[in-house]
Structure formats: structure tokens, C-alpha cells
Design a protein around this motif. Structure first.
Motif, mmCIF file in Angstrom:
data_model
loop_
_atom_site.group_PDB
_atom_site.id
_atom_site.type_symbol
_atom_site.label_atom_id
_atom_site.label_comp_id
_atom_site.label_asym_id
_atom_site.label_seq_id
_atom_site.Cartn_x
_atom_site.Cartn_y
_atom_site.Cartn_z
ATOM 1 N N GLU A 120 42.816 49.417 49.436
ATOM 2 C CA GLU A 120 42.788 48.128 48.227
ATOM 3 C C GLU A 120 42.473 47.245 48.315
ATOM 4 O OE1 GLU A 120 44.276 47.438 43.997
ATOM 5 O OE2 GLU A 120 44.877 49.277 44.907
ATOM 6 N N PRO A 121 41.925 46.195 47.967
ATOM 7 C CA PRO A 121 41.961 44.940 47.795
ATOM 8 C C PRO A 121 43.252 43.901 47.365
ATOM 9 C CG PRO A 121 39.807 45.593 47.102
ATOM 10 C CD PRO A 121 40.938 46.833 47.129
ATOM 11 N N ALA A 122 43.324 42.840 48.063
ATOM 12 C CA ALA A 122 44.566 42.779 47.441
ATOM 13 C C ALA A 122 43.769 41.518 45.774
ATOM 14 C CB ALA A 122 45.507 41.362 48.415
ATOM 15 N N THR A 123 44.984 41.857 45.481
ATOM 16 C CA THR A 123 44.295 41.175 43.716
ATOM 17 C C THR A 123 45.316 40.032 43.579
ATOM 18 O OG1 THR A 123 45.581 42.397 42.288
ATOM 19 C CG2 THR A 123 43.630 43.333 43.083
ATOM 20 N N GLY A 124 45.988 39.789 44.347
ATOM 21 C CA GLY A 124 47.512 38.046 43.640
ATOM 22 C C GLY A 124 46.763 37.146 44.044
ATOM 23 N N THR A 125 47.957 35.912 43.670
ATOM 24 C CA THR A 125 47.681 34.694 44.386
ATOM 25 C C THR A 125 48.321 34.157 45.635
ATOM 26 O OG1 THR A 125 50.321 34.423 43.132
ATOM 27 C CG2 THR A 125 48.078 34.205 41.626
ATOM 28 N N GLY A 126 47.572 33.614 46.495
ATOM 29 C CA GLY A 126 48.208 33.183 46.888
ATOM 30 C C GLY A 126 48.139 34.072 47.839
ATOM 31 N N VAL A 140 49.819 40.479 48.448
ATOM 32 C CA VAL A 140 49.540 42.231 48.339
ATOM 33 C C VAL A 140 49.829 42.225 47.176
ATOM 34 C CG1 VAL A 140 49.645 44.081 48.414
ATOM 35 C CG2 VAL A 140 49.594 42.369 50.671
ATOM 36 N N SER A 141 48.949 42.992 46.445
ATOM 37 C CA SER A 141 49.059 43.419 44.489
ATOM 38 C C SER A 141 49.022 44.535 44.839
ATOM 39 C CB SER A 141 49.123 41.943 43.924
ATOM 40 O OG SER A 141 49.654 42.163 42.423
ATOM 41 N N THR A 142 48.783 44.763 45.452
ATOM 42 C CA THR A 142 48.166 46.454 44.138
ATOM 43 C C THR A 142 48.480 46.978 43.630
ATOM 44 O OG1 THR A 142 49.427 47.707 45.779
ATOM 45 C CG2 THR A 142 48.185 46.770 47.449
ATOM 46 N N LEU A 143 47.606 48.027 42.962
ATOM 47 C CA LEU A 143 47.952 48.312 41.378
ATOM 48 C C LEU A 143 48.972 49.233 41.872
ATOM 49 C CD1 LEU A 143 47.032 49.233 38.470
ATOM 50 C CD2 LEU A 143 45.692 51.282 39.485
ATOM 51 N N MET A 192 42.532 46.673 38.900
ATOM 52 C CA MET A 192 42.437 46.857 40.075
ATOM 53 C C MET A 192 40.947 46.763 40.296
ATOM 54 S SD MET A 192 42.186 50.800 42.299
ATOM 55 C CE MET A 192 41.250 50.607 44.173
ATOM 56 N N GLY A 193 39.968 45.643 40.865
ATOM 57 C CA GLY A 193 39.264 46.047 41.125
ATOM 58 C C GLY A 193 38.006 46.891 41.588
ATOM 59 N N GLY A 194 37.589 46.138 42.295
ATOM 60 C CA GLY A 194 36.010 46.824 43.256
ATOM 61 C C GLY A 194 35.359 48.200 43.336
ATOM 62 N N PHE A 195 34.611 48.390 41.851
ATOM 63 C CA PHE A 195 34.310 49.194 41.087
ATOM 64 C C PHE A 195 32.756 49.183 40.996
ATOM 65 C CE2 PHE A 195 38.547 50.535 40.409
ATOM 66 C CZ PHE A 195 38.614 51.670 40.693
ATOM 67 N N ASP A 196 31.847 48.091 41.777
ATOM 68 C CA ASP A 196 30.912 47.488 41.590
ATOM 69 C C ASP A 196 30.272 47.997 42.420
ATOM 70 O OD1 ASP A 196 28.838 44.370 40.866
ATOM 71 O OD2 ASP A 196 28.820 47.006 39.608
ATOM 72 N N PHE A 197 29.466 49.602 42.646
ATOM 73 C CA PHE A 197 28.776 50.648 43.522
ATOM 74 C C PHE A 197 27.691 50.120 43.470
ATOM 75 C CE2 PHE A 197 33.470 51.889 44.767
ATOM 76 C CZ PHE A 197 33.168 51.160 46.377
ATOM 77 N N ALA A 215 48.239 55.816 42.890
ATOM 78 C CA ALA A 215 48.992 54.953 41.864
ATOM 79 C C ALA A 215 49.669 55.174 40.186
ATOM 80 C CB ALA A 215 48.256 53.587 41.710
ATOM 81 N N VAL A 216 48.459 56.010 40.210
ATOM 82 C CA VAL A 216 48.811 55.967 38.860
ATOM 83 C C VAL A 216 50.067 57.925 38.023
ATOM 84 C CG1 VAL A 216 47.934 56.845 36.312
ATOM 85 C CG2 VAL A 216 47.234 54.724 37.529
#
Length: 416
Positions: free
Chosen positions: A247-253, A256-259, A283-288, A306-307
């Protein structure tokens, strides 16, 4: 040489913005949240907790909850379609994506319900406009307040009652007079000229310093410990299953901030008995638009791990068993695959609702027709405000009517 002040450093490094320093908007730390475990208002045994999981990019509902027995599905999706033998069967017609083994187990335990055909009138296929509609709960004219922000307004709540573990506060938690708290995760990149002594000073308050500036300093001081918590959580995950989260990182700086890391932190807060009633993670990355089948399976496996892991952990404690998870995206995808083995922006999709108290093991609402379409898109039959009304009433104990501007629909029997 220009003197590095705490204010200049925090603004330049992206820890907080100038507006946040001036107005105190969203400037909270994990320590602030955990400190509410001692708050008498956090002790109500009747209070449930909502964990909102936003999947940005437009998750393909037909590749998540699959109508595998419908010939029109196979005709429209071609090589992207899943054969019946590959799908995790929910009944004789419908199944989950093969990557969703953990959530299938939750469904079998009757702790996952799936609402199908969810949408709104005159759908918008823009990511930004559609997400604004979902978060403000206004399909006609998205406003400046979110539906959970309006809940905060009416409850007169402490901002820490609803928090977002995202880099910025999402519109959904912004009210007219109250707002939730943004608690960004991870570390910051600092200039090489900043020494360890500088960092210690920047993370400490000074005598006579304005309260909001002192809080900003506390935010910075807390980042290192949060970053370690996230790193440890990810390392433990790798040690336990041998899989490397893609999963791509979504945090700042660059942190790593995974789901999974976000939900691990939510679990820690829930187990501590904090004041917070609503947690927003994403979480992002669903635009396929191309190469969807393999890519989305990878994304859904990340969501599932995760869930499902979070639900299992929540089932071990009294506080955890009062948690309800809601997973949604801004829209689904077109019924027919495109020429690049992907799908384009669509309309109606599914909402997943899970937890120990959820009336699960069921599909709510019929699968929209794959042949009776609206210009190639599914026709919705459940307005998302019906779901929101049920969540407000059953999970948060609130009257949905004033929050949803008089909306009179409601999904029945959400909880056991």
C-alpha cells in the motif's frame, strides 16, 4: 544567519499550517487523545464507536462484491470477470473478491453486512465533487460542513470526540461551530542544519509561550514516538505473515502510514477507553483505468488484512465489541470494462458495515441490474443518506433528521 524559530520551523516542515497555529484547528497529538481515557465523559458503557474507512479513487464495487452467476457480468467484464470457482461465495449468486478471505470469515460469523446499490440522484463522476457529496451528505449542493461535523455541532463535543488519522482534517469532520481533530501520523524531514538540541527545544514549550504555540510544539514532540509505534506495527506485521504491504504511504513527510498502521493506532485508543467516538482512516489507490484485476486484488488484500485483523482484535475486549466499521468509496466503476483492462468512473457501489454488534451475514438491498443501465452505469436503489441515518441513530445515538436536513429514510436493523 536567520534564526530558526519554532513557528517558522513547524510551518516550513509541514507539521502544521499557519492557520492551524493561529486558530488551533486540528493541532492535536496522540498523547492528547490517549489522555481522554481518564475523562468521565469517556466512561459511558452505552457509547459505541464508529470507524470510518474511506477508499479514495473509486473502488470497483463489481470486482469487490461480485455477481458471479449473472451472465451479463461476464459479458460486460470479459477477461476481467471472475469465474464462479474463484469467488468467495456468499450465496448462489454473489461472492467476495478472492483476496477478501478475512472479511468473508467475518461475514460467516455474521459480523459483516453488505449494502448493495448505494448511491445518490444525478451522480457526479468527478473524484472531488463526488467525495464532497458523500462527505457533506448533500447531493444537490455540497456545503462547507460534513455530516459528522454537524453531529459534533449538535452534540457540542470536544474536538477529540472525532479524529482523523490523515494529514489534514477531511470535510466530513468539519462542522459550523465544532470540528474534529486531525492527528497526522509519522515523522518530518528536517534541515541538516537542525541539531538534536534544536529538535529537543522545538518539541518543548517555553515559559510564557501562547497556549496554541505550546500545543504546536507538543505535536512536533509527539511525532517521533508515533513514528516508532507505526514502524513497530509494520515490522510486527511482516514478522507474522511474511508479506510486505504494498500500500502506498499516505502520511506526512514521507512517513509510512498504511491502513493497517492507522487501524492499529485506532485499536490502541479504543482499548484505552478514550473519549473519541469517531475515527476516520483512509487508503488511496483505487482508480484503476488500466490493468485493474491484479492491481485491485492487491489493494483489496491490503484492506482485507487491515480491517479483518482490526475486527478480530476488537472482538477481544468490551470496548472493542462496541466498534462499528463502515467502508465506502466515492463511487463505483462502469459496468463494462474498457479497452485497457480497466474500468472508468461509475456510480452506485457497495458499503461494508462490520463489527461484533452488526446484524451481519447478509446482503442488504438487491444487486442493481447489469442490463437496465443509466448511460452505462448502475442505477442506485439505496440512498447513502439511509445508511448515514442508521449509523447516526444506531451507532452514535443521534437524531438523524436535523443532521441530514430532514432526510426521512433509514436503513433498518443495522445492529443486533
Amino acid at each position: 544567519m536567520d534564526t530558526v524559530t519554532r513557528r517558522k520551523f513547524l510551518i516550513a516542515s509541514g507539521v502544521v499550517g499557519g492557520t492551524a497555529l493561529a486558530a488551533g484547528a486540528g493541532v492535536y497529538t496522540i498523547a492528547d487523545i490517549l489522555a481522554t481515557a481518564d475523562d468521565p465523559a469517556a466512561a459511558s458503557a452505552a457509547d459505541r464507536t464508529l470507524v470510518l474507512v474511506t477508499l479514495y479513487g473509486g473502488n470497483d464495487g463489481l470486482a469487490t462484491v461480485i455477481p458471479y452467476a449473472d451472465g451479463a457480468y461476464h459479458d460486460a467484464r470479459g477477461e476481467m470477470a471472475y469465474e464462479a470457482s474463484k469467488v468467495l461465495h456468499l450465496d448462489a449468486h454473489t461472492g467476495l473478491n478472492p483476496a477478501m478471505t478475512g472479511l468473508k470469515a467475518a461475514y460467516d460469523r455474521k459480523q459483516l453486512a453488505i449494502v448493495r446499490g448505494v448511491g445518490y440522484p444525478k451522480p457526479d463522476r468527478s473524484h472531488f465533487r463526488s467525495m464532497d457529496i458523500w462527505q457533506t451528505a448533500n447531493p444537490v449542493q455540497p456545503g462547507t460542513t460534513g455530516w459528522l461535523g454537524r453531529w459534533l455541532d449538535r452534540a457540542g463535543r470536544d474536538p477529540r470526540t472525532a479524529i482523523s488519522l490523515e494529514p489534514v482534517l477531511p470535510p466530513i469532520l468539519a462542522g459550523a461551530s465544532c470540528a474534529g481533530a486531525a492527528v497526522p501520523l509519522g515523522s518530518v524531514t528536517v534541515p541538516k542544519s537542525i541539531t538534536d538540541a534544536d529538535l529537543r527545544a522545538l518539541g518543548s514549550s517555553s515559559s510564557g509561550e501562547p497556549a496554541l504555540q505550546a500545543r504546536a510544539a507538543a505535536c512536533f514532540g509527539d511525532l517521533a514516538s508515533v513514528d516508532k509505534l507505526l514502524t513497530d506495527a509494520l515490522a510486527e506485521d511482516d514478522d507474522n505473515d511474511g508479506d510486505h504491504d504494498t500500500e502506498p504511504a499516505t502520511g506526512t513527510g514521507g512517513a509510512v502510514s498504511t491502513l493497517k498502521a492507522q487501524l492499529d493506532l485506532v485499536a490502541t485508543c479504543v482499548e484505552a477507553g478514550v473519549l473519541t467516538r469517531v475515527f476516520s482512516v483512509s487508503m488511496g489507490g483505487f482508480d484503476f483505468h488500466a490493468g485493474e484485476k491484479t492491481g485491485q486484488e492487491t489493494q483489496l488484500k491490503t484492506v482485507d488484512t487491515a480491517v479483518a485483523g482490526f475486527l478480530e482484535r476488537m472482538g477481544r475486549t468490551e470496548n472493542g465489541r462496541k466498534v462499528v466499521v463502515m467502508v465506502y468509496s466515492e463511487f463505483g466503476r462502469r459496468v463494462r470494462a474498457n479497452a485497457s483492462d480497466g474500468t472508468d468512473h461509475g456510480t452506485a457501489s457497495n458499503i461494508l458495515i462490520a463489527g461484533a454488534s452488526v446484524a451481519g451475514g447478509r446482503l442488504i438491498g438487491d444487486q442493481p441490474s447489469l442490463t437496465d443501465l443509466d448511460h452505462g452505469d448502475l442505477k442506485f436503489h439505496t440512498d447513502f443518506r439511509d445508511v448515514y441515518a442508521a449509523v447516526l441513530a444506531d451507532v452514535l445515538g443521534a437524531d438523524p433528521d436535523p443532521i441530514l436536513d430532514g432526510w426521512d429514510g433509514r436503513l433498518p436493523g443495522l445492529l443486533t
